[in-house]
Design a protein around this motif. Structure first.
Motif, mmCIF file in Angstrom:
data_model
loop_
_atom_site.group_PDB
_atom_site.id
_atom_site.type_symbol
_atom_site.label_atom_id
_atom_site.label_comp_id
_atom_site.label_asym_id
_atom_site.label_seq_id
_atom_site.Cartn_x
_atom_site.Cartn_y
_atom_site.Cartn_z
ATOM 1 N N LYS A 157 0.810 -1.211 0.000
ATOM 2 C CA LYS A 157 0.000 0.000 0.000
ATOM 3 C C LYS A 157 0.850 1.271 0.000
ATOM 4 O O LYS A 157 0.310 2.382 0.110
ATOM 5 C CB LYS A 157 -0.937 0.000 1.214
ATOM 6 C CG LYS A 157 -1.968 -1.130 1.175
ATOM 7 C CD LYS A 157 -2.907 -1.066 2.373
ATOM 8 C CE LYS A 157 -3.933 -2.184 2.320
ATOM 9 N NZ LYS A 157 -4.850 -2.146 3.493
ATOM 10 N N ASP A 158 2.156 1.114 -0.093
ATOM 11 C CA ASP A 158 3.032 2.282 -0.177
ATOM 12 C C ASP A 158 2.681 3.119 -1.408
ATOM 13 O O ASP A 158 2.153 2.600 -2.402
ATOM 14 C CB ASP A 158 4.484 1.814 -0.255
ATOM 15 C CG ASP A 158 5.462 2.970 -0.348
ATOM 16 O OD1 ASP A 158 5.753 3.572 0.678
ATOM 17 O OD2 ASP A 158 5.913 3.257 -1.485
ATOM 18 N N ILE A 159 2.976 4.416 -1.351
ATOM 19 C CA ILE A 159 2.546 5.334 -2.416
ATOM 20 C C ILE A 159 3.108 4.938 -3.783
ATOM 21 O O ILE A 159 2.405 4.989 -4.801
ATOM 22 C CB ILE A 159 2.929 6.792 -2.051
ATOM 23 C CG1 ILE A 159 2.346 7.755 -3.088
ATOM 24 C CG2 ILE A 159 4.432 6.954 -1.906
ATOM 25 C CD1 ILE A 159 2.448 9.202 -2.651
ATOM 26 N N HIS A 160 4.374 4.526 -3.833
ATOM 27 C CA HIS A 160 4.968 4.106 -5.109
ATOM 28 C C HIS A 160 4.367 2.783 -5.580
ATOM 29 O O HIS A 160 4.070 2.621 -6.769
ATOM 30 C CB HIS A 160 6.482 3.969 -4.971
ATOM 31 C CG HIS A 160 7.214 5.272 -5.061
ATOM 32 N ND1 HIS A 160 7.435 5.915 -6.254
ATOM 33 C CD2 HIS A 160 7.769 6.062 -4.099
ATOM 34 C CE1 HIS A 160 8.097 7.033 -6.029
ATOM 35 N NE2 HIS A 160 8.312 7.145 -4.726
ATOM 36 N N ASN A 161 4.210 1.846 -4.655
ATOM 37 C CA ASN A 161 3.614 0.554 -5.026
ATOM 38 C C ASN A 161 2.222 0.747 -5.611
ATOM 39 O O ASN A 161 1.873 0.159 -6.642
ATOM 40 C CB ASN A 161 3.526 -0.352 -3.791
ATOM 41 C CG ASN A 161 4.878 -0.641 -3.173
ATOM 42 O OD1 ASN A 161 5.659 0.258 -2.903
ATOM 43 N ND2 ASN A 161 5.167 -1.906 -2.922
ATOM 44 N N THR A 162 1.421 1.574 -4.941
ATOM 45 C CA THR A 162 0.047 1.811 -5.394
ATOM 46 C C THR A 162 0.026 2.488 -6.763
ATOM 47 O O THR A 162 -0.745 2.105 -7.650
ATOM 48 C CB THR A 162 -0.700 2.685 -4.369
ATOM 49 O OG1 THR A 162 -0.666 2.041 -3.088
ATOM 50 C CG2 THR A 162 -2.149 2.884 -4.782
ATOM 51 N N ALA A 163 0.893 3.478 -6.946
ATOM 52 C CA ALA A 163 0.887 4.248 -8.201
ATOM 53 C C ALA A 163 1.286 3.390 -9.403
ATOM 54 O O ALA A 163 0.605 3.385 -10.432
ATOM 55 C CB ALA A 163 1.829 5.450 -8.072
ATOM 56 N N VAL A 164 2.375 2.652 -9.264
ATOM 57 C CA VAL A 164 2.849 1.875 -10.412
ATOM 58 C C VAL A 164 1.879 0.746 -10.750
ATOM 59 O O VAL A 164 1.641 0.445 -11.933
ATOM 60 C CB VAL A 164 4.280 1.332 -10.163
ATOM 61 C CG1 VAL A 164 4.315 0.287 -9.080
ATOM 62 C CG2 VAL A 164 4.867 0.783 -11.463
ATOM 63 N N LYS A 165 1.270 0.135 -9.736
ATOM 64 C CA LYS A 165 0.308 -0.945 -10.020
ATOM 65 C C LYS A 165 -0.945 -0.389 -10.692
ATOM 66 O O LYS A 165 -1.491 -1.030 -11.602
ATOM 67 C CB LYS A 165 -0.048 -1.674 -8.727
ATOM 68 C CG LYS A 165 1.036 -2.621 -8.248
ATOM 69 C CD LYS A 165 0.612 -3.432 -7.047
ATOM 70 C CE LYS A 165 0.448 -2.575 -5.818
ATOM 71 N NZ LYS A 165 0.200 -3.369 -4.606
ATOM 72 N N LYS A 166 -1.403 0.786 -10.271
ATOM 73 C CA LYS A 166 -2.587 1.377 -10.902
ATOM 74 C C LYS A 166 -2.336 1.651 -12.384
ATOM 75 O O LYS A 166 -3.170 1.353 -13.250
ATOM 76 C CB LYS A 166 -2.971 2.686 -10.196
ATOM 77 C CG LYS A 166 -4.219 3.343 -10.786
ATOM 78 C CD LYS A 166 -4.539 4.648 -10.080
ATOM 79 C CE LYS A 166 -5.844 5.229 -10.616
ATOM 80 N NZ LYS A 166 -5.859 5.402 -12.073
ATOM 81 N N VAL A 167 -1.161 2.211 -12.670
ATOM 82 C CA VAL A 167 -0.817 2.510 -14.066
ATOM 83 C C VAL A 167 -0.776 1.234 -14.895
ATOM 84 O O VAL A 167 -1.318 1.174 -16.016
ATOM 85 C CB VAL A 167 0.539 3.249 -14.133
ATOM 86 C CG1 VAL A 167 1.053 3.325 -15.561
ATOM 87 C CG2 VAL A 167 0.399 4.653 -13.538
ATOM 88 N N TYR A 169 -2.138 -1.817 -14.227
ATOM 89 C CA TYR A 169 -3.451 -2.468 -14.330
ATOM 90 C C TYR A 169 -4.345 -1.733 -15.335
ATOM 91 O O TYR A 169 -5.065 -2.367 -16.124
ATOM 92 C CB TYR A 169 -4.140 -2.515 -12.958
ATOM 93 C CG TYR A 169 -3.711 -3.681 -12.089
ATOM 94 C CD1 TYR A 169 -3.816 -4.989 -12.551
ATOM 95 C CD2 TYR A 169 -3.208 -3.473 -10.807
ATOM 96 C CE1 TYR A 169 -3.420 -6.059 -11.759
ATOM 97 C CE2 TYR A 169 -2.819 -4.542 -10.000
ATOM 98 C CZ TYR A 169 -2.931 -5.826 -10.485
ATOM 99 O OH TYR A 169 -2.542 -6.889 -9.706
ATOM 100 N N ASP A 170 -4.303 -0.406 -15.325
ATOM 101 C CA ASP A 170 -5.097 0.377 -16.285
ATOM 102 C C ASP A 170 -4.652 0.081 -17.717
ATOM 103 O O ASP A 170 -5.478 -0.040 -18.632
ATOM 104 C CB ASP A 170 -4.968 1.872 -15.991
ATOM 105 C CG ASP A 170 -5.717 2.283 -14.723
ATOM 106 O OD1 ASP A 170 -6.546 1.479 -14.242
ATOM 107 O OD2 ASP A 170 -5.461 3.395 -14.221
ATOM 108 N N ALA A 171 -3.333 -0.035 -17.904
ATOM 109 C CA ALA A 171 -2.810 -0.326 -19.248
ATOM 110 C C ALA A 171 -3.245 -1.707 -19.721
ATOM 111 O O ALA A 171 -3.586 -1.895 -20.892
ATOM 112 C CB ALA A 171 -1.291 -0.216 -19.248
#
Length: 546
Positions: A157-167, A169-171
């Protein structure tokens, strides 16, 4: 120099000289002149002119001039953006990159733009840019992986972990791209989300794709103590009969699953696998069949009462030699047979097997292991001078793949057999060392404890305490281990076990959840930045920080 080459480095040097002299008038005039004469072909000069007009309160160009020049010449954007970054105009540099990319996709500046987003804390935009960069140019993949790995933490749930996974998964939702899927798996593995990685891979598996990614995640999960996930992956792979047969993967899956069950002491599961996959059940399964034979030998209920199991094991290894005639595979079977003979105390037979293994394995890592075992076998048998000679030669060119415990024994024997008094000590300590090598841990501990009183003023005292502490660590007796390593630290001084003692003291305090654990780990990490245990210590330290 500037007049001779007005668009060369001399311009930058002249600007810097005027700034040092605080001659702002000449700075502004030079920047204005440079942009008006050369700015159309090199828009970076307009960045200077625009910056100095703002900071000096002079009349100058609007930023839209630089934007329009970028649209008309997108490939000039890198130089312009670098000048803006030099003056700390990060957002403006990002804006220019975006204008250039919109005007000419082949400009390929997404990687540089991603780094600027990172400086502003715009992590979603950063990883979107990195993803675009690697899709445009696969050469960026390794560099981007390194940056992602450095940013990720063990917390999903770290900010970097969350951001890169969202990008990512969206792709993946928008389109199926193997490169994006590869990056997502990399991220999930890096943060330790092996269950999610397995779920994702299984949803994409069509029965004919490569099983290597599954094996990689299985190994990493086992090494990270995610044993349940590792077993689940292994059991899933065993159901994929067609893929295993076509890719000759049965051996690797059985071996990894067997190691996983061995690590969790799930003997029943290994016995079950052994029944389902006996010798000859699959082709090209040498590693599994050797592992299986060794496990059955070492876990036989009759092993302490009869030699029948030893004869049966030797017969099985002989079958393996017939089924797998390659020199290297035969060498490994002799290595296993030597270890079995040593377990029963048959030193001469063990020496012969280790010598055969050495000849067949030649200069490989396993060949080094055979040479080391041959020398230590001679030591256990009482031929200490010969063992010392062999170990001194071996330690000068030994393989890094040899286990630390084996090298520790070799170093101790080599370092402590110089004088007659030390030879007597080695003659005493070899007895519990042999018990330890034979897997008789309880007896080994009792013998080491008795030796502490005998060798209390002997130079081998720290060696005895160290080996006793290691046995306590293996049995998770952390308080007892801590006491022994404290004695090692006192006795060893600047000697051979100094680094080891500092690390194991920190490890024991960590396992005991003592408040001193953090300072003990810091002490090791600061004093041994390239130490043997640095990665382990760093992992424990990061765990404390969560």
């Amino acid at each position: 120099m500037h007049s001779e080459n007005p668009v060369g480095p001399a311009y930058e040097k002249l600007i810097e000289a005027y700034l040092i002299l605080a001659d702002t008038g000449k700075v502004f005039k030079l920047a204005r002149k440079q942009s008006k004469i050369y700015g159309q072909s090199k828009p970076a000069y307009y960045a200077d002119y625009w910056h100095f007009s703002r900071t000096l309160g002079r009349r100058g160009p609007d930023f839209s001039v630089l934007e329009n020049l970028t649209r008309s010449n997108p490939f000039s954007v890198r130089a312009s953006a670098q000048q803006l970054v030099k003056y700390n105009y990060i957002e403006e540099a990002i804006g220019l990159y975006q204008i250039a990319e919109a005007a000419q996709p082949n400009v390929r500046t997404a990687f540089e733009r991603g780094q600027l987003h990172a400086q502003l804390g715009q992590y979603n935009a950063q990883y979107e840019a990195y993803l675009l960069a690697v899709q445009q140019n696969g050469g960026y993949l390794n560099s981007i992986k390194v940056r992602i790995a450095n940013n990720l933490s063990d917390d999903p749930k770290d900010i970097h972990n969350t951001a890169v996974k969202k990008v990512l998964y969206d792709a993946i939702k928008n389109s199926s791209d193997p490169l994006v899927e590869q990056l997502l798996l990399f991220v999930l593995r890096q943060e330790g989300s092996f269950d999610r990685a397995f779920t994702f891979m299984r949803s994409r598996f069509d029965g004919s794709a490569s099983i290597q990614p599954f094996l990689q995640v299985l190994r990493e999960a086992r090494e990270a103590n995610a044993d349940d996930v590792a077993e689940e992956i292994g059991n899933f792979l065993l159901t994929q009969k067609t893929a295993l047969s076509q890719q000759r993967g049965t051996n690797s899956v059985l071996l990894e699953l067997g190691k996983c069950h061995e690590k969790t002491n799930n003997r029943a599961a290994i016995f079950k696998l052994s029944d389902e996959y006996p010798i000859g059940a699959c082709s090209a399964c040498f590693e599994w069949e050797r592992f299986r034979a060794t496990f059955l030998f070492e876990n036989s209920t009759a092993i302490g009462d009869s030699l029948q199991q030893l004869f049966s094991y030797e017969s099985t290894l002989e079958q393996l030699r017939e089924r797998y005639p390659r020199k290297f595979q035969r060498g490994l079977t002799h290595l296993s047979q030597g270890e079995a003979n040593l377990r029963f105390g048959y030193f001469d037979d063990a020496l012969m097997e280790f010598a055969r293994a050495e000849a067949l394995l030649e200069d490989s890592d396993q060949g080094d292991i055979a040479r080391l075992k041959k020398a230590t076998c001679a030591f256990y048998g009482g031929d200490i001078p010969w063992a010392k000679t062999q170990l001194e030669v071996l330690l000068q060119s030994t393989s890094k793949s040899i286990a630390n415990d084996a090298l520790e024994n070799a170093l101790m024997i080599s370092a402590n057999s110089v004088e007659d008094t030390l030879m007597e000590g080695l003659g005493l300590i070899r007895i519990p060392m042999l018990l330890e090598a034979q897997g008789k841990t309880t007896k080994a501990i009792a013998n080491y404890k008795a030796l502490k009183n005998t060798l209390i003023v002997h130079e081998l005292y720290d060696d005895v305490c160290f080996k006793l502490g290691k046995l306590y660590v293996e049995s998770a007796q952390w308080k007892m281990a801590l006491a022994e390593f404290a004695l090692v630290q006192q006795a060893a001084g600047e000697g051979m076990w100094k680094e080891d003692a500092i690390f194991y003291i920190a490890k024991c305090r960590f396992e005991l959840k003592e408040t001193e654990a953090q300072s003990a780990l810091e002490d090791y990490l600061l004093n041994y930045p390239a130490g043997l245990y640095f990665d382990q210590a760093r992992t424990m330290y990061r765990t404390l920080a969560l």
